[in-house]
Motif scaffolding. Structure first.
Motif, PDB file in Angstrom:
ATOM      1  N   ARG A   1       0.856  -1.185   0.000  1.00 48.64           N
ATOM      2  CA  ARG A   1       0.000   0.000   0.000  1.00 48.64           C
ATOM      3  C   ARG A   1       0.897   1.241   0.000  1.00 48.64           C
ATOM      4  O   ARG A   1       2.061   1.175   0.415  1.00 48.64           O
ATOM      5  CB  ARG A   1      -0.922   0.031   1.221  1.00 48.64           C
ATOM      6  CG  ARG A   1      -2.020  -1.027   1.191  1.00 48.64           C
ATOM      7  CD  ARG A   1      -2.989  -0.864   2.360  1.00 48.64           C
ATOM      8  NE  ARG A   1      -2.311  -1.014   3.626  1.00 48.64           N
ATOM      9  CZ  ARG A   1      -2.428  -0.145   4.650  1.00 48.64           C
ATOM     10  NH1 ARG A   1      -3.186   0.935   4.524  1.00 48.64           N
ATOM     11  NH2 ARG A   1      -1.779  -0.358   5.779  1.00 48.64           N
ATOM     12  N   VAL A   2       0.324   2.367  -0.436  1.00 45.70           N
ATOM     13  CA  VAL A   2       1.103   3.609  -0.538  1.00 45.70           C
ATOM     14  C   VAL A   2       0.310   4.751   0.086  1.00 45.70           C
ATOM     15  O   VAL A   2      -0.893   4.888  -0.156  1.00 45.70           O
ATOM     16  CB  VAL A   2       1.431   3.951  -2.011  1.00 45.70           C
ATOM     17  CG1 VAL A   2       2.239   5.242  -2.084  1.00 45.70           C
ATOM     18  CG2 VAL A   2       2.199   2.808  -2.678  1.00 45.70           C
ATOM     19  N   ALA A   3       0.999   5.551   0.920  1.00 50.02           N
ATOM     20  CA  ALA A   3       0.420   6.766   1.494  1.00 50.02           C
ATOM     21  C   ALA A   3       1.175   7.969   0.926  1.00 50.02           C
ATOM     22  O   ALA A   3       2.403   7.952   0.835  1.00 50.02           O
ATOM     23  CB  ALA A   3       0.530   6.749   3.012  1.00 50.02           C
ATOM     24  N   VAL A   4       0.436   9.000   0.544  1.00 49.58           N
ATOM     25  CA  VAL A   4       1.018  10.208  -0.046  1.00 49.58           C
ATOM     26  C   VAL A   4       0.918  11.343   0.962  1.00 49.58           C
ATOM     27  O   VAL A   4      -0.176  11.636   1.467  1.00 49.58           O
ATOM     28  CB  VAL A   4       0.289  10.597  -1.354  1.00 49.58           C
ATOM     29  CG1 VAL A   4       0.924  11.833  -1.967  1.00 49.58           C
ATOM     30  CG2 VAL A   4       0.319   9.434  -2.343  1.00 49.58           C
TER      31      VAL A   4
ATOM     32  N   GLU B   1      -4.055   0.214  -7.102  1.00 47.01           N
ATOM     33  CA  GLU B   1      -5.193   1.139  -7.107  1.00 47.01           C
ATOM     34  C   GLU B   1      -4.719   2.579  -7.173  1.00 47.01           C
ATOM     35  O   GLU B   1      -5.244   3.405  -7.936  1.00 47.01           O
ATOM     36  CB  GLU B   1      -6.030   0.913  -5.851  1.00 47.01           C
ATOM     37  CG  GLU B   1      -7.166   1.906  -5.640  1.00 47.01           C
ATOM     38  CD  GLU B   1      -8.364   1.661  -6.539  1.00 47.01           C
ATOM     39  OE1 GLU B   1      -9.224   2.558  -6.612  1.00 47.01           O
ATOM     40  OE2 GLU B   1      -8.442   0.588  -7.168  1.00 47.01           O
ATOM     41  N   LEU B   2      -3.690   2.918  -6.394  1.00 47.11           N
ATOM     42  CA  LEU B   2      -3.191   4.290  -6.365  1.00 47.11           C
ATOM     43  C   LEU B   2      -2.546   4.673  -7.681  1.00 47.11           C
ATOM     44  O   LEU B   2      -2.762   5.772  -8.196  1.00 47.11           O
ATOM     45  CB  LEU B   2      -2.181   4.460  -5.228  1.00 47.11           C
ATOM     46  CG  LEU B   2      -1.710   5.900  -5.026  1.00 47.11           C
ATOM     47  CD1 LEU B   2      -2.631   6.598  -4.031  1.00 47.11           C
ATOM     48  CD2 LEU B   2      -0.281   5.961  -4.531  1.00 47.11           C
ATOM     49  N   TYR B   3      -1.760   3.782  -8.263  1.00 46.49           N
ATOM     50  CA  TYR B   3      -1.037   4.114  -9.488  1.00 46.49           C
ATOM     51  C   TYR B   3      -1.933   4.117 -10.722  1.00 46.49           C
ATOM     52  O   TYR B   3      -1.700   4.880 -11.660  1.00 46.49           O
ATOM     53  CB  TYR B   3       0.137   3.146  -9.688  1.00 46.49           C
ATOM     54  CG  TYR B   3       1.350   3.503  -8.858  1.00 46.49           C
ATOM     55  CD1 TYR B   3       2.429   4.177  -9.407  1.00 46.49           C
ATOM     56  CD2 TYR B   3       1.403   3.189  -7.506  1.00 46.49           C
ATOM     57  CE1 TYR B   3       3.530   4.517  -8.643  1.00 46.49           C
ATOM     58  CE2 TYR B   3       2.494   3.521  -6.726  1.00 46.49           C
ATOM     59  CZ  TYR B   3       3.561   4.192  -7.300  1.00 46.49           C
ATOM     60  OH  TYR B   3       4.642   4.545  -6.536  1.00 46.49           O
ATOM     61  N   LEU B   4      -2.966   3.282 -10.710  1.00 49.84           N
ATOM     62  CA  LEU B   4      -3.857   3.228 -11.868  1.00 49.84           C
ATOM     63  C   LEU B   4      -5.009   4.220 -11.770  1.00 49.84           C
ATOM     64  O   LEU B   4      -5.462   4.747 -12.783  1.00 49.84           O
ATOM     65  CB  LEU B   4      -4.423   1.805 -12.024  1.00 49.84           C
ATOM     66  CG  LEU B   4      -3.400   0.715 -12.354  1.00 49.84           C
ATOM     67  CD1 LEU B   4      -4.069  -0.658 -12.359  1.00 49.84           C
ATOM     68  CD2 LEU B   4      -2.742   0.987 -13.709  1.00 49.84           C
ATOM     69  N   ARG B   5      -5.475   4.475 -10.535  1.00 48.25           N
ATOM     70  CA  ARG B   5      -6.627   5.361 -10.359  1.00 48.25           C
ATOM     71  C   ARG B   5      -6.389   6.374  -9.234  1.00 48.25           C
ATOM     72  O   ARG B   5      -7.111   6.368  -8.228  1.00 48.25           O
ATOM     73  CB  ARG B   5      -7.886   4.536 -10.068  1.00 48.25           C
ATOM     74  CG  ARG B   5      -8.418   3.781 -11.270  1.00 48.25           C
ATOM     75  CD  ARG B   5      -9.573   2.870 -10.926  1.00 48.25           C
ATOM     76  NE  ARG B   5      -9.116   1.706 -10.164  1.00 48.25           N
ATOM     77  CZ  ARG B   5      -8.623   0.607 -10.721  1.00 48.25           C
ATOM     78  NH1 ARG B   5      -8.533   0.519 -12.031  1.00 48.25           N
ATOM     79  NH2 ARG B   5      -8.225  -0.414  -9.979  1.00 48.25           N
ATOM     80  N   PRO B   6      -5.387   7.234  -9.363  1.00 49.60           N
ATOM     81  CA  PRO B   6      -5.163   8.266  -8.333  1.00 49.60           C
ATOM     82  C   PRO B   6      -6.339   9.231  -8.304  1.00 49.60           C
ATOM     83  O   PRO B   6      -6.910   9.554  -9.345  1.00 49.60           O
ATOM     84  CB  PRO B   6      -3.873   8.942  -8.802  1.00 49.60           C
ATOM     85  CG  PRO B   6      -3.847   8.730 -10.282  1.00 49.60           C
ATOM     86  CD  PRO B   6      -4.455   7.384 -10.511  1.00 49.60           C
ATOM     87  N   GLN B   7      -6.694   9.708  -7.107  1.00 49.90           N
ATOM     88  CA  GLN B   7      -7.853  10.585  -6.968  1.00 49.90           C
ATOM     89  C   GLN B   7      -7.491  12.000  -6.543  1.00 49.90           C
ATOM     90  O   GLN B   7      -8.102  12.957  -7.012  1.00 49.90           O
ATOM     91  CB  GLN B   7      -8.829   9.973  -5.948  1.00 49.90           C
ATOM     92  CG  GLN B   7      -9.372   8.611  -6.345  1.00 49.90           C
ATOM     93  CD  GLN B   7     -10.210   8.669  -7.603  1.00 49.90           C
ATOM     94  OE1 GLN B   7     -11.017   9.578  -7.793  1.00 49.90           O
ATOM     95  NE2 GLN B   7     -10.025   7.693  -8.483  1.00 49.90           N
ATOM     96  N   HIS B   8      -6.524  12.153  -5.665  1.00 58.22           N
ATOM     97  CA  HIS B   8      -6.165  13.486  -5.192  1.00 58.22           C
ATOM     98  C   HIS B   8      -5.364  14.227  -6.265  1.00 58.22           C
ATOM     99  O   HIS B   8      -4.485  13.628  -6.908  1.00 58.22           O
ATOM    100  CB  HIS B   8      -5.351  13.382  -3.908  1.00 58.22           C
ATOM    101  CG  HIS B   8      -5.284  14.657  -3.128  1.00 58.22           C
ATOM    102  ND1 HIS B   8      -4.429  15.699  -3.458  1.00 58.22           N
ATOM    103  CD2 HIS B   8      -5.976  15.080  -2.032  1.00 58.22           C
ATOM    104  CE1 HIS B   8      -4.594  16.681  -2.604  1.00 58.22           C
ATOM    105  NE2 HIS B   8      -5.525  16.338  -1.726  1.00 58.22           N
TER     106      HIS B   8
END
Length: 327
Positions: free
Chosen positions: A228-231, A245-252
């Motif tokens: 998992r990754v936290a930004v 999920e973060l790399y394919l569909r980033p939201q922020h």
């Protein structure tokens, strides 16, 4: 994966008072290095922590390990709150929580031989019965990290950067910890050596069942090793999700900008893809903006962003959380 977290961080903050004057010091403000962050790390997983320089990643790591006392919030290790522990109680847990530092040379005592650098934790915690067991454990851990035990009588300056980082890893592992904080362990190394160290850490995690909090600037490195990754941005976590999920569909918007800055080794794709450009400079941690801290640089900011601080909210039921009013 075990459903009970190994590390729990709840509303953790670390603020540093700022003073002016050499003799008559007066407080002129507070630097909010870490500002109300929360996350969990489960046994056997790696949580990647990314963000710009100065966003508070290293301070967050040091507070999680209680190398720095927290200003507010709590940290739990296997359900046990460690933020209010006395020094003797905390010392008992040091064997199970270790850190690998960013600078593979500055973190090693230049006047000590590698045998003593790696074995010092054994002496401090009284875990070696006699010189023979001490030497055996040091030799075994050096071999585990890919170093020849015959090098144990050398000094740090006699090794390359990658070898010195392996010494740092050996020192952290000699106590058989459960949890390792990796504070940018490859940023000071050549690219070819970085891959070796990352692969070593992944191999050690699988072999020893380790849990990592992995800090890095390189998003490709984080994607390779993290589950998992936290930004982070200005002391806050703005998005946290599973790696893919973060790399394919980033939201922020900030996460999108970070990922768009990573070059793709295909000129045709690189030419066609959309880039998110961030304008302006990173605000001072002493004078953070009201509302969403990212709003002065955000291309989609609205009035609510300027006045109300967003909280991390889950958006799709699979643990993907984002701190943004417009998502």
């Amino acid at each position: 994966m075990n459903k009970e977290p190994l590390i729990e961080v709840h509303h953790l903050s670390k603020h540093f008072p700022v003073f002016r004057g050499m003799v008559f010091k007066r407080k002129i403000g507070v630097l909010k290095a870490v500002d109300d962050i929360s996350f969990q790390i489960f046994p056997g997983e790696t949580l990647g922590l990314v963000g710009e320089s100065g966003c508070g990643k290293t301070t967050a790591c040091r507070v999680v390990l209680q190398l720095e006392p927290s200003t507010a919030g709590e940290v739990r290790f296997q359900g046990e709150t460690i933020t209010q522990m006395a020094k003797q109680e905390l010392r008992r847990l040091r064997k199970r929580m270790q850190i690998i530092f960013q600078d593979p040379f500055g973190s090693l005592n230049p006047r000590m031989r590698v045998r003593d650098i790696v074995g010092e934790p054994l002496s401090i915690h009284g875990l070696a019965r006699g010189k023979s067991e001490y030497a055996d454990r040091v030799s075994g851990i050096l071999e585990l990290v890919g170093l020849n035990p015959s090098m144990a009588d050398r000094y740090p300056h006699e090794f390359s950067g990658g070898q010195r980082q392996r010494i740092g890893i050996a020192r952290a592992l000699v106590l058989n910890p459960d949890f390792l904080v990796c504070d940018e362990p490859v940023s000071a190394l050549d690219v070819s050596i970085q891959a070796q160290i990352i692969n070593l850490l992944a191999e050690l995690q699988e072999r020893l069942g380790l849990t990592y909090l992995f800090v890095a600037h390189d998003l490709a490195v984080v994607r390779h090793i993290s589950h998992r990754v936290a930004v982070m941005y200005l002391g806050e976590i703005v998005e946290i999700a599973d790696r893919d999920e973060l790399y394919l569909r980033p939201q922020h918007p900030y996460t999108k900008a970070l990922l768009s800055a990573v070059p793709i080794p295909d000129p045709l794709i690189e030419q066609k893809r959309k880039h998110c450009i961030i304008s302006g400079e990173v605000p001072s941690l002493m004078e953070t903006p009201k509302g969403c801290k990212f709003h002065p640089r955000c291309p989609i900011a609205e009035e609510v962003c300027r006045n109300l601080r967003p909280t991390l909210k889950e958006i799709n039921g699979n643990g993907h959380r984002v701190a943004c009013h417009l998502v």
